[in-house]
Scaffold this motif. Structure first.
Motif, PDB file in Angstrom:
ATOM      1  N   THR A  64       0.902  -1.193  -0.020  1.00 26.43           N
ATOM      2  CA  THR A  64      -0.014   0.141   0.051  1.00 26.43           C
ATOM      3  C   THR A  64       0.837   1.195   0.163  1.00 26.43           C
ATOM      4  O   THR A  64       1.703   1.298   0.892  1.00 26.43           O
ATOM      5  CB  THR A  64      -0.733  -0.138   1.198  1.00 26.43           C
ATOM      6  OG1 THR A  64      -1.487  -1.117   1.100  1.00 26.43           O
ATOM      7  CG2 THR A  64      -1.934   1.157   1.414  1.00 26.43           C
ATOM      8  N   HIS A  66      -0.410   4.582   0.165  1.00 24.06           N
ATOM      9  CA  HIS A  66      -0.742   5.701   1.208  1.00 24.06           C
ATOM     10  C   HIS A  66      -0.423   7.130   0.704  1.00 24.06           C
ATOM     11  O   HIS A  66      -0.314   7.959   1.262  1.00 24.06           O
ATOM     12  CB  HIS A  66      -0.378   5.465   2.662  1.00 24.06           C
ATOM     13  CG  HIS A  66      -1.423   4.829   3.314  1.00 24.06           C
ATOM     14  ND1 HIS A  66      -3.025   5.167   3.255  1.00 24.06           N
ATOM     15  CD2 HIS A  66      -1.533   4.000   4.481  1.00 24.06           C
ATOM     16  CE1 HIS A  66      -3.545   4.602   4.125  1.00 24.06           C
ATOM     17  NE2 HIS A  66      -2.788   4.026   4.743  1.00 24.06           N
ATOM     18  N   ALA A  69      -2.971   9.922   1.501  1.00 21.72           N
ATOM     19  CA  ALA A  69      -2.715  10.455   2.901  1.00 21.72           C
ATOM     20  C   ALA A  69      -1.490  11.477   3.191  1.00 21.72           C
ATOM     21  O   ALA A  69      -1.368  12.295   3.926  1.00 21.72           O
ATOM     22  CB  ALA A  69      -2.985   9.302   3.699  1.00 21.72           C
ATOM     23  N   ARG A  70      -0.443  10.615   2.585  1.00 21.02           N
ATOM     24  CA  ARG A  70       0.842  11.262   2.634  1.00 21.02           C
ATOM     25  C   ARG A  70       0.836  12.794   1.937  1.00 21.02           C
ATOM     26  O   ARG A  70       1.503  13.756   2.448  1.00 21.02           O
ATOM     27  CB  ARG A  70       1.997  10.470   2.070  1.00 21.02           C
ATOM     28  CG  ARG A  70       2.201   9.253   3.155  1.00 21.02           C
ATOM     29  CD  ARG A  70       2.839   8.173   2.363  1.00 21.02           C
ATOM     30  NE  ARG A  70       4.231   8.471   2.169  1.00 21.02           N
ATOM     31  CZ  ARG A  70       4.963   7.451   1.341  1.00 21.02           C
ATOM     32  NH1 ARG A  70       4.159   6.100   0.882  1.00 21.02           N
ATOM     33  NH2 ARG A  70       6.099   7.600   1.285  1.00 21.02           N
ATOM     34  N   LEU A 132      -2.516   1.921   8.672  1.00 16.09           N
ATOM     35  CA  LEU A 132      -1.678   3.111   8.513  1.00 16.09           C
ATOM     36  C   LEU A 132      -0.569   2.620   7.965  1.00 16.09           C
ATOM     37  O   LEU A 132       0.547   3.195   7.509  1.00 16.09           O
ATOM     38  CB  LEU A 132      -1.286   3.844   9.769  1.00 16.09           C
ATOM     39  CG  LEU A 132      -2.600   4.754  10.265  1.00 16.09           C
ATOM     40  CD1 LEU A 132      -2.055   5.157  11.806  1.00 16.09           C
ATOM     41  CD2 LEU A 132      -2.736   5.726   9.295  1.00 16.09           C
ATOM     42  N   HIS A 134       2.268   1.220   5.678  1.00 17.97           N
ATOM     43  CA  HIS A 134       2.311   1.317   4.108  1.00 17.97           C
ATOM     44  C   HIS A 134       3.831   1.119   3.528  1.00 17.97           C
ATOM     45  O   HIS A 134       4.792   1.294   4.348  1.00 17.97           O
ATOM     46  CB  HIS A 134       1.999   2.876   3.630  1.00 17.97           C
ATOM     47  CG  HIS A 134       2.682   3.896   4.160  1.00 17.97           C
ATOM     48  ND1 HIS A 134       4.185   4.391   3.697  1.00 17.97           N
ATOM     49  CD2 HIS A 134       2.704   4.771   5.294  1.00 17.97           C
ATOM     50  CE1 HIS A 134       4.355   5.185   4.582  1.00 17.97           C
ATOM     51  NE2 HIS A 134       3.581   5.705   5.549  1.00 17.97           N
ATOM     52  N   ALA A 218      -8.061   5.605   7.424  1.00 16.75           N
ATOM     53  CA  ALA A 218      -7.066   5.457   6.583  1.00 16.75           C
ATOM     54  C   ALA A 218      -7.227   4.397   5.518  1.00 16.75           C
ATOM     55  O   ALA A 218      -6.653   4.537   4.432  1.00 16.75           O
ATOM     56  CB  ALA A 218      -5.807   4.855   7.606  1.00 16.75           C
ATOM     57  N   LYS A 219      -7.936   3.297   5.723  1.00 18.40           N
ATOM     58  CA  LYS A 219      -8.567   2.441   4.543  1.00 18.40           C
ATOM     59  C   LYS A 219      -9.280   3.135   3.509  1.00 18.40           C
ATOM     60  O   LYS A 219      -9.124   2.795   2.327  1.00 18.40           O
ATOM     61  CB  LYS A 219      -9.287   1.271   5.378  1.00 18.40           C
ATOM     62  CG  LYS A 219      -9.078  -0.061   4.597  1.00 18.40           C
ATOM     63  CD  LYS A 219      -9.659  -1.167   5.343  1.00 18.40           C
ATOM     64  CE  LYS A 219      -9.776  -2.452   4.476  1.00 18.40           C
ATOM     65  NZ  LYS A 219      -9.973  -3.554   5.450  1.00 18.40           N
ATOM     66  N   SER A 222      -7.042   5.191   1.351  1.00 17.92           N
ATOM     67  CA  SER A 222      -5.862   4.371   0.567  1.00 17.92           C
ATOM     68  C   SER A 222      -6.560   3.512  -0.827  1.00 17.92           C
ATOM     69  O   SER A 222      -6.088   3.367  -1.585  1.00 17.92           O
ATOM     70  CB  SER A 222      -5.386   3.150   1.380  1.00 17.92           C
ATOM     71  OG  SER A 222      -6.444   2.329   1.724  1.00 17.92           O
ATOM     72  N   ASP A 225      -5.732   5.798  -3.530  1.00 18.01           N
ATOM     73  CA  ASP A 225      -4.147   6.053  -4.108  1.00 18.01           C
ATOM     74  C   ASP A 225      -4.081   5.906  -5.464  1.00 18.01           C
ATOM     75  O   ASP A 225      -4.669   5.271  -5.929  1.00 18.01           O
ATOM     76  CB  ASP A 225      -3.445   4.924  -3.184  1.00 18.01           C
ATOM     77  CG  ASP A 225      -3.168   5.308  -1.702  1.00 18.01           C
ATOM     78  OD1 ASP A 225      -3.499   6.502  -1.355  1.00 18.01           O
ATOM     79  OD2 ASP A 225      -2.737   4.190  -1.032  1.00 18.01           O
ATOM     80  N   TYR A 228      -0.706   1.416  -6.302  1.00 19.34           N
ATOM     81  CA  TYR A 228      -1.016   0.393  -5.309  1.00 19.34           C
ATOM     82  C   TYR A 228      -0.742  -1.032  -5.789  1.00 19.34           C
ATOM     83  O   TYR A 228      -0.851  -1.130  -7.165  1.00 19.34           O
ATOM     84  CB  TYR A 228      -2.325   0.415  -4.425  1.00 19.34           C
ATOM     85  CG  TYR A 228      -3.817   0.307  -5.470  1.00 19.34           C
ATOM     86  CD1 TYR A 228      -4.004  -0.986  -5.712  1.00 19.34           C
ATOM     87  CD2 TYR A 228      -4.136   1.354  -6.039  1.00 19.34           C
ATOM     88  CE1 TYR A 228      -5.064  -1.112  -6.579  1.00 19.34           C
ATOM     89  CE2 TYR A 228      -5.228   1.236  -6.998  1.00 19.34           C
ATOM     90  CZ  TYR A 228      -5.562  -0.091  -7.115  1.00 19.34           C
ATOM     91  OH  TYR A 228      -6.846   0.056  -8.024  1.00 19.34           O
TER      92      TYR A 228
END
Length: 483
Positions: A64, A66, A69-70, A132, A134, A218-219, A222, A225, A228
């Motif tokens: 993953t 992420h 989110a990042r 979370l 990744h 978080a899920k 992702s 994203d 992935y």
């Protein structure tokens, strides 16, 4: 050519690629990403993919990134040539984006010594819950043809908005440098099956979905994203050598990890994760030092003097000298290894390899800077040194001290203070107070009065973080978890 020679020499000496770029917390982040990915792959198809810590073939795992989110965390959530991805996933509310930024920026792993805000791919999320965790990622230029021919239907929809030649997230190794692969291989190759099973259960508890509101958020992110893994990828740790015949640290890693992750009923998940994040890189840095000293045929066992005082003393100067000597040991060991490989190439009649290693040996001053920095910067990152720059000495900051106690004292047991200090020296070569120092080469280097004062400061720090209970003037007990 020089980089290739350096990689070969470092790999031969330490069994794993140790570079400054992959120092510190990147090691456990990579290990947990592999563990999480193996767990997900096995859940997806138990008949096809090995389970967590299963030995045998190379592990297959899902990754993953992420990246969304990042990018939100670093306010870099715009793909060049694209609309703001927040709008693409219906996060176009400024208030919502600011809230998400505040949340995820607070969850980023702190990298000591950083002087500026990193790019989103240089920022990693602290793995407090399984969702979370990744893998690594970086920005790469993509072409419209690549997007249409290689991406899934979902990725085509996203990549179709990106003009040819623009940058987009790509899930791949960037800051991870195999330290985490080394740690995962150490754990999955444990011959103590009872310990391995206890580690498996405790590690599973950390990497599986938590089902918490944070995990669910978080899920959900992702799922949007840019990049992935749709199918598990096969990792390879066949080139990694553990050198267990030369160093006790692989087994000390296993023992410590088992003690840390087994505390599911007494220690919160976040605290277990934090201890794991500190213990794993500490063990690899000490493993590196042990192998370097074995290469140099050092007859004496390394004694590391931990300074817990608040002022400069002869004890601190000896600890600083300690660190300088160990960094030099790593440099000298790499040079010895290079000379051995020159001789091997000469015996084999391989002039190309011989000339290549000879060039490396001549340029070794700059070439060894990165492996040497891996050692000291990893220790500084986890709090086993007082600072990342300047005059440095060995110590233990509170998170590292908690980790050390959790890794050393088994769950549900207590250890008397003096016995604990003896244990630290016998297992790890750590010297804290006068009674232990009398058994080490340091007995002739530091006045006993300074060591006695240092032992009292150590006792006070343990009490301050709730790990030491004073029952009487003569009896102090240490537990692996705060009361």
């Amino acid at each position: 050519m020089a980089d290739r020679s350096k990689a070969e020499v470092v790999l031969r000496l330490f069994g794993v690629n140790l570079e400054q770029q992959g120092r510190g917390f990147y090691i456990p982040l990579e290990m947990l990403a592999i563990a999480r990915g193996v767990y997900l792959a096995h859940q997806e198809d138990p008949a096809k993919f090995a389970g967590l810590l299963d030995s045998g073939t190379n592990p297959a795992y899902k990754r993953t990134s992420h990246d969304l989110a990042r990018r939100i965390a670093t306010k870099a959530h715009i793909v060049e040539g694209n609309k703001e991805l927040g709008k693409a996933v219906e996060l176009d509310s400024t208030e919502t984006m600011e809230t998400l930024h505040a949340l995820f920026s607070s969850l980023l792993v702190e990298i000591p010594g950083r002087r500026s805000q990193p790019s989103w791919f240089g920022a990693h999320i602290y793995p407090f819950v399984g969702e979370l965790i990744h893998y690594d990622a970086v920005e790469r230029r993509i072409k419209r043809s690549d997007a249409s021919s290689k991406k899934s239907a979902k990725k085509q929809k996203q990549a179709g908005k990106v003009d040819a030649g623009y940058k987009a997230p790509s899930i791949e190794r960037y800051l991870f440098r195999d330290g985490g692969s080394w740690a995962y291989k150490v754990l999955r190759s444990d011959s103590n099956l009872d310990r391995k099973e206890a580690t498996r259960q405790g590690l599973r508890n950390l990497v599986q979905d938590s089902g918490t509101p944070l995990g669910n958020l978080a899920k959900a992110l992702s799922a949007h994203d840019f990049d992935y893994d749709e199918a598990p990828v096969e990792g390879s740790d066949t080139g990694i050598k553990l050198h267990e015949d030369l160093s006790p640290w692989p087994d000390l890693l296993r023992e410590g990890v088992r003690n840390i992750v087994a505390r599911t009923a007494t220690v919160p998940r976040a605290k277990r994760t934090e201890s794991l994040m500190h213990w794993v890189p500490y063990c690899l840095a000490r493993h590196q030092l042990q192998l370097a000293r074995r290469k140099l045929d050092a007859s004496d066992r390394e004694s590391i003097l931990l300074d817990f005082g608040n002022e400069a003393t002869p004890l601190r100067r000896e600890s600083q000298k300690n660190l300088t000597g160990f960094r030099n040991d790593i440099v000298n060991a790499i040079n010895v290894q290079a000379r051995e490989m020159i001789h091997e190439a000469e015996v084999a009649g391989d002039e190309v390899r011989k000339r290549r290693y000879e060039r490396f040996a001549k340029e070794a001053g700059s070439a060894v800077a990165s492996p040497r920095a891996f050692f000291s910067e990893t220790l500084a990152a986890v709090g086993a040194l007082n600072a990342t720059v300047g005059r440095r000495h060995f110590t233990m900051k509170p998170p590292m001290l908690e980790c050390l106690v959790s890794a050393t004292v088994p769950q549900g047991t207590e250890t008397e203070f003096d016995q604990f200090c003896t244990l630290l020296y016998e297992k790890y070569g750590l010297v804290v107070e006068n009674k232990v120092a009398a058994s080490s080469p340091l007995a002739h280097e530091v006045d006993p009065s300074f060591l006695d004062h240092n032992g009292k400061a150590f006792r006070e720090k343990l009490a301050a973080i709730g790990l030491l209970t004073q029952y009487s003037d003569a009896t102090s007990m240490i537990r692996g978890e705060p009361r």
